[in-house]
Every structure is written in C-alpha cells, then in structure tokens.
Design a protein around this motif. Sequence first.
Motif, mmCIF file in Angstrom:
data_model
loop_
_atom_site.group_PDB
_atom_site.id
_atom_site.type_symbol
_atom_site.label_atom_id
_atom_site.label_comp_id
_atom_site.label_asym_id
_atom_site.label_seq_id
_atom_site.Cartn_x
_atom_site.Cartn_y
_atom_site.Cartn_z
ATOM 1 N N GLN A 1 -28.393 9.336 18.056
ATOM 2 C CA GLN A 1 -27.755 8.320 17.220
ATOM 3 C C GLN A 1 -26.825 8.930 16.176
ATOM 4 N N VAL A 2 -25.850 8.134 15.771
ATOM 5 C CA VAL A 2 -24.911 8.534 14.729
ATOM 6 C C VAL A 2 -24.687 7.333 13.813
ATOM 7 N N ILE A 3 -24.446 7.607 12.539
ATOM 8 C CA ILE A 3 -24.213 6.541 11.553
ATOM 9 C C ILE A 3 -22.725 6.516 11.200
ATOM 10 N N ILE A 4 -22.146 5.332 11.293
ATOM 11 C CA ILE A 4 -20.739 5.132 10.940
ATOM 12 C C ILE A 4 -20.676 4.154 9.762
ATOM 13 N N ILE A 5 -20.075 4.603 8.672
ATOM 14 C CA ILE A 5 -19.870 3.711 7.520
ATOM 15 C C ILE A 5 -18.387 3.344 7.486
ATOM 16 N N LEU A 6 -18.113 2.059 7.642
ATOM 17 C CA LEU A 6 -16.741 1.566 7.655
ATOM 18 C C LEU A 6 -16.475 0.850 6.334
ATOM 19 N N ASP A 7 -15.607 1.467 5.531
ATOM 20 C CA ASP A 7 -15.272 0.899 4.223
ATOM 21 C C ASP A 7 -13.930 0.164 4.304
ATOM 22 N N GLN A 8 -13.815 -0.850 3.463
ATOM 23 C CA GLN A 8 -12.577 -1.628 3.423
ATOM 24 C C GLN A 8 -11.475 -0.823 2.724
ATOM 25 N N THR A 9 -10.331 -0.713 3.394
ATOM 26 C CA THR A 9 -9.168 -0.094 2.751
ATOM 27 C C THR A 9 -8.581 -1.102 1.772
ATOM 28 N N PRO A 10 -8.386 -0.717 0.491
ATOM 29 C CA PRO A 10 -7.886 -1.691 -0.495
ATOM 30 C C PRO A 10 -6.428 -2.068 -0.210
ATOM 31 N N SER A 11 -6.074 -3.252 -0.687
ATOM 32 C CA SER A 11 -4.669 -3.696 -0.571
ATOM 33 C C SER A 11 -3.766 -2.796 -1.420
ATOM 34 N N VAL A 12 -2.497 -2.706 -1.023
ATOM 35 C CA VAL A 12 -1.541 -1.891 -1.794
ATOM 36 C C VAL A 12 -1.384 -2.517 -3.183
ATOM 37 N N PRO A 13 -1.679 -1.755 -4.205
ATOM 38 C CA PRO A 13 -1.614 -2.342 -5.548
ATOM 39 C C PRO A 13 -0.161 -2.485 -6.038
ATOM 40 N N THR A 14 0.040 -3.440 -6.914
ATOM 41 C CA THR A 14 1.324 -3.577 -7.627
ATOM 42 C C THR A 14 1.052 -3.419 -9.111
ATOM 43 N N GLY A 15 2.021 -2.814 -9.786
ATOM 44 C CA GLY A 15 1.805 -2.578 -11.209
ATOM 45 C C GLY A 15 2.960 -3.101 -12.057
ATOM 46 N N THR A 16 2.674 -3.226 -13.304
ATOM 47 C CA THR A 16 3.702 -3.616 -14.276
ATOM 48 C C THR A 16 3.672 -2.638 -15.434
ATOM 49 N N SER A 17 4.782 -2.681 -16.246
ATOM 50 C CA SER A 17 4.843 -1.834 -17.437
ATOM 51 C C SER A 17 5.582 -2.605 -18.539
ATOM 52 N N ASN A 18 5.562 -2.019 -19.667
ATOM 53 C CA ASN A 18 6.274 -2.644 -20.805
ATOM 54 C C ASN A 18 7.701 -2.118 -20.901
ATOM 55 N N SER A 19 8.214 -1.621 -19.753
ATOM 56 C CA SER A 19 9.589 -1.115 -19.708
ATOM 57 C C SER A 19 10.577 -2.249 -20.034
ATOM 58 N N PRO A 20 11.679 -1.987 -20.710
ATOM 59 C CA PRO A 20 12.058 -0.658 -21.234
ATOM 60 C C PRO A 20 11.376 -0.375 -22.568
ATOM 61 N N VAL A 21 11.255 0.901 -22.869
ATOM 62 C CA VAL A 21 10.691 1.314 -24.149
ATOM 63 C C VAL A 21 11.627 2.315 -24.805
ATOM 64 N N CYS A 22 11.490 2.450 -26.067
ATOM 65 C CA CYS A 22 12.310 3.412 -26.803
ATOM 66 C C CYS A 22 11.640 4.773 -26.791
ATOM 67 N N GLU A 23 12.475 5.796 -26.863
ATOM 68 C CA GLU A 23 11.964 7.151 -26.913
ATOM 69 C C GLU A 23 11.000 7.288 -28.075
ATOM 70 N N GLY A 24 9.880 7.898 -27.766
ATOM 71 C CA GLY A 24 8.861 8.085 -28.791
ATOM 72 C C GLY A 24 7.844 6.965 -28.800
ATOM 73 N N SER A 25 8.108 5.878 -28.025
ATOM 74 C CA SER A 25 7.153 4.768 -27.975
ATOM 75 C C SER A 25 6.159 5.009 -26.834
ATOM 76 N N SER A 26 5.163 4.201 -26.741
ATOM 77 C CA SER A 26 4.139 4.297 -25.685
ATOM 78 C C SER A 26 4.549 3.458 -24.485
ATOM 79 N N ILE A 27 4.282 4.013 -23.313
ATOM 80 C CA ILE A 27 4.472 3.250 -22.072
ATOM 81 C C ILE A 27 3.124 2.672 -21.663
ATOM 82 N N ILE A 28 3.085 1.413 -21.410
ATOM 83 C CA ILE A 28 1.850 0.725 -21.001
ATOM 84 C C ILE A 28 1.981 0.359 -19.527
ATOM 85 N N LEU A 29 1.100 0.935 -18.695
ATOM 86 C CA LEU A 29 1.069 0.655 -17.250
ATOM 87 C C LEU A 29 -0.187 -0.151 -16.931
#
Length: 324
Positions: free
Chosen positions: A283-311
């Motif tokens: 016997q052999v054990i096979i664990i089949l995991d779900q591949t996650p969906s391709v994620p999409t992201g957002t940011s607070n772009s545009p930002v000024c130099e020296g500011s924080s980027i939020i992803l």
Amino acid sequence: GGIYRVNVDINGCTAASASTVVTVDPLPTVDAGSSVTACQGSTPLMGGSGSVGTTFLWSIISGPSGALIGSLLAPTNSPTAAIINIAPLGNYTLMLTATTANGCSLSDQTNVEILANPVTPTFSASPNPVCTGSNLALTVTNVASGGTYIWTTPDAASISGATVTRNNVTVGMDGTYRVNVDINGCTAASANTIVTVNVLPAVDAGANLTICTGATQSLSGSIGVGATALWSLVNGPTGTTISDIIGVLDQTSPTASLITSAPVGTYVLQLTATLSGCTASDQVIIILDQTPSVPTGTSNSPVCEGSSIILSVNAPVSGLTYQW
C-alpha cells in the motif's frame, strides 16, 4: 533294545522259544518354532527345526473353514517352509511332524495368523498448486478404522494422521507426497501426488506522496518479472473510487499516472501483483491538497519617496500563507 525269549509251562513241563532281538530306535527332536503373524501377500519363513536325517511334514490342526496346508505353506515338508503370499486370512494351529528313517515320529505345534492388508489409501492435497505462505491441507479420503497414517514429503517432515495441515508453505514443500497406512503391522501405500508450490510475486507500491491538484505525478510502484498488476482503493474521500484517482486504462500499471483533479483528501492505494495464481500486495498513501487560486493584490500606489508601501491580498483564504 535287547534279546527277548518266551517260555511256556504246562503242568511243569516247559518249552522255550527262540531268541528275538528287539531294536529300540530313538525319537527325533522337533520344534515347530515361535508363532508367526504375517500380512497377506508377505512370505515369511516358519521357524521349525529338528533332527538331522529326519523327514518333516506340516499339517493343519485347526484353521479357517476348508483351509488346506498346501494353500498356506510351501513346501510342506520343510521345517522352514515359506508362507504362501495368497494364504487365506485367519488363525491357524499347525503341527510339524518329524519322522526318522526307521519310522519313529514326534510332533510339535505352533500358531500362524494371516492378517488382511489395509485398503490402499487415497488422499487429496488442497489447494494444489499452493502459494508460499499459505496452508496446505492433506486429507485421506478413505480412512480405515484403527489405521495409523504416516506421510512421506519432499522435505522429509515427520507428519502423521489422516488429516494434516502444513502451515506457512515454503518452496521446500514442493514435490512428491505419499501416505502409508499401518493396521496391526500390515501396510499399504498410496499413489504419489505432486504438489506444486508457487512463489509469491514481489510487489512494492512505492513511496508515499503529497501532491497538489493539477500537478503531474506518477506512482513509483514495481512488481516481479512475469506478474500482472492491479491498483485498488483501500480508503479515500467519501464516495471516491479507484477510477477517481487512477484512470481505468492505467490501473494495471505499477507506475500509473495520478488524476490530480480528483477530490482532495487522503487516499490509501493498494498495488496487487499476481503470478501463477498467487497474489501479494503493498500500500501507498497519497495526500492530494487543493492548489490555491491565483491571488490578486492591491497597494496604496502611488506613494511618495520615503513613504510606506502597503500591499494586500484581495479576498485572502484562511489557512494559506502568502509570500511577496
């Protein structure tokens, strides 16, 4: 012995006969020997003996109805006569008579018993062929009351009984089997039966796997030369069958490709190898995991130099780890 003469007397007047010499001959010695028990078909010798120079003769004192000495012994004039191999069954009282040349005789008695041979045994060997690691049943099919059964086996095992089981059969048990039956010292042997022992095929289901849906993956099973393979599902997600995880045409391949679009979960697969009717599995054990969906992201772009980027990930899925 000696000289004998007779005188007659009538009123005092006598007359004497001539002398006669009387010779007294000694009796012979004779011993009929010990009792003999023989199986019909055997030809043991009687154990009689007696004086040298005498003649001997066997006779029946008592025995089975109609029995004749000539159907029991041959020759009947020898103190060590052989029992005839077709002598009638039963108990006999025999007399051996020794007679000298001068006609003096002496007799002695002994007993003879002729026993029936048992019926030739027959037996079955099941299953035949038999696989290594299995049990082999040896069964006499015409058991005789009072019989002792002794088996002859390829591996010279000490086995007795009308029904025996050879556990955990090995290749050394392959070959010729025979059974002997003994009743009161009379025996009969069965015909030979060949028992074939087939070796279990080698089988290895391969390494356990953890894979993701949509991936391309094959199993790494292997089997012995000449064997056939078959995958089966021992356990899996509710309602699944072997065809959900391995295609129908691929289920006889030790290195079958997995269907990674199957329901996610843990599968226990069994690879069975068959060779000459013998099967082995792994016997052999096979664990089949779900591949996650391709994620999409957002940011607070545009930002000024020296500011924080939020992803941030849009609609993050609980339990998943995201790496930027």
